[in-house]
Design an enzyme around this catalytic site. Structure first.
Site, short mmCIF file in Angstrom:
data_model
loop_
_atom_site.label_atom_id
_atom_site.label_comp_id
_atom_site.label_asym_id
_atom_site.label_seq_id
_atom_site.Cartn_x
_atom_site.Cartn_y
_atom_site.Cartn_z
N HIS A 24 0.11 10.73 -1.75
CA HIS A 24 -1.15 10.51 -1.04
C HIS A 24 -1.57 11.75 -0.26
O HIS A 24 -2.66 12.27 -0.44
CB HIS A 24 -1.03 9.31 -0.10
CG HIS A 24 -2.34 8.87 0.48
ND1 HIS A 24 -3.00 9.59 1.45
CD2 HIS A 24 -3.10 7.78 0.22
CE1 HIS A 24 -4.12 8.97 1.76
NE2 HIS A 24 -4.21 7.86 1.03
N HIS B 3 0.81 -1.22 0.00
CA HIS B 3 0.00 0.00 0.00
C HIS B 3 0.84 1.26 0.00
O HIS B 3 1.87 1.35 0.66
CB HIS B 3 -0.90 -0.02 1.24
CG HIS B 3 -1.79 1.17 1.37
ND1 HIS B 3 -1.80 1.98 2.48
CD2 HIS B 3 -2.71 1.71 0.51
CE1 HIS B 3 -2.69 2.95 2.32
NE2 HIS B 3 -3.25 2.81 1.14
#
Length: 299
Positions: A66, A30
């Site tokens: 992100h 991730h």
């Protein structure tokens, strides 16, 4: 008699290997947003990674980034320019390159389309396809070999997929769509997700991965995962594969595998490897490799 005995055992080994009926699992690292993290996560056992993509005001992919908030116990601000990341990813997935990692077979692009409108999503899809064609697929000439999932959080942005597909067709590289799959990650109801995919031009079971999940900071049940698995396994479903995000607790990984997922997105790929090696799981599951087509539903 040593040679015949060895030959017999060798043949049985081939039979057993060829009859491996264990479900292949994609161990999905991730938030891999800097090039050096590719090796970091693959070294921990990941055979797949997820990368976040942000867009500028002109719908052009700009950074692998992100930002906040993100998962607990992770640094949210790692980033690269998209071109730099794609160059590194291409090298990591191109046989013969000194940076090649054969274990890495699948890449999920988590597309941060929140600042795009329904109309600019189409443009964003076209531009992103061209960027992948240029920087990752090397113009269609000996580029990266990984399978790619286009993951979009908002079903209203289905035009991104339409634009992406049309751009590759118009560039005379429709064959690259064989390497591309699709996912909507916003946890919408499955019927709405299916409708959005169909509007984008994606047929039922046409390389469809269905995600379910939430940040690792929050507990989430598996009800929707089980619904997606039932859809995948039904005769009239639209899903090829189901994955769950983002977990790293041993009990959560076991529960997800017992629910029938095909992939687990995690910050700790070594935990997934450890669970797959446990007695209750190693006979039913294994890590996927490049010979496992991620668009084929496991039977």
């Amino acid at each position: 008699m040593l040679f015949p005995t060895a030959l017999i055992f060798g043949c049985w080994a081939l039979v057993i290997e060829g009859a491996d009926n264990r479900r292949p699992i994609w161990n999905m690292g991730h938030m891999v947003n800097e090039v050096y993290q590719i090796d970091e996560f693959v070294d921990l056992g990941a055979n797949s990674i997820e990368t976040d993509i942000t867009f500028d005001d002109d719908a052009m992919a700009e950074y692998s980034y992100h930002g906040v908030p993100c998962d607990c116990r992770r640094w949210c601000h790692k980033w690269e320019y998209v071109n730099v990341f794609l160059d590194g990813l291409r090298r990591a997935t191109t046989p013969g390159d000194s940076k090649y990692r054969p274990e890495l077979t699948l890449v999920v692009f988590d597309l941060k389309t929140g600042d795009l409108s329904s109309s600019t999503a189409y443009k964003g899809g076209k531009l992103f396809a061209q960027k992948l064609l240029d920087r990752y697929w090397n113009g269609g000439n000996n580029g990266g070999r990984a399978y790619i999932i286009i993951s979009i959080p908002d079903i209203d942005h289905y035009a991104f997929i339409t634009g992406f597909r049309e751009a590759l067709k118009n560039a005379n590289h429709e064959e690259l769509l064989d390497k591309v799959g699709y996912d909507f990650s916003g946890n919408d109801d499955l019927s709405s997700t299916r409708t959005a995919l169909n509007k984008a031009g994606v047929k039922d079971r046409e390389h469809v991965w269905q995600s379910d999940g939430i940040t690792n900071c929050i507990l989430r049940g598996l009800d929707r995962v089980r619904e997606a698995v039932r859809n995948r396994d039904s005769s009239n479903g639209y899903i090829n594969k189901v994955y769950y995000w983002t977990i790293e607790k041993y009990v959560s990984v076991r529960d997800a595998l017992d629910a029938g997922v095909d992939g687990i997105m995690t910050n700790e790929p070594d935990v997934i490897v450890n669970v797959l090696n446990e007695g209750n799981y190693r006979g039913r599951f294994r890590l996927a490799n490049y010979d496992d087509n991620p668009w084929v539903t496991f039977k």
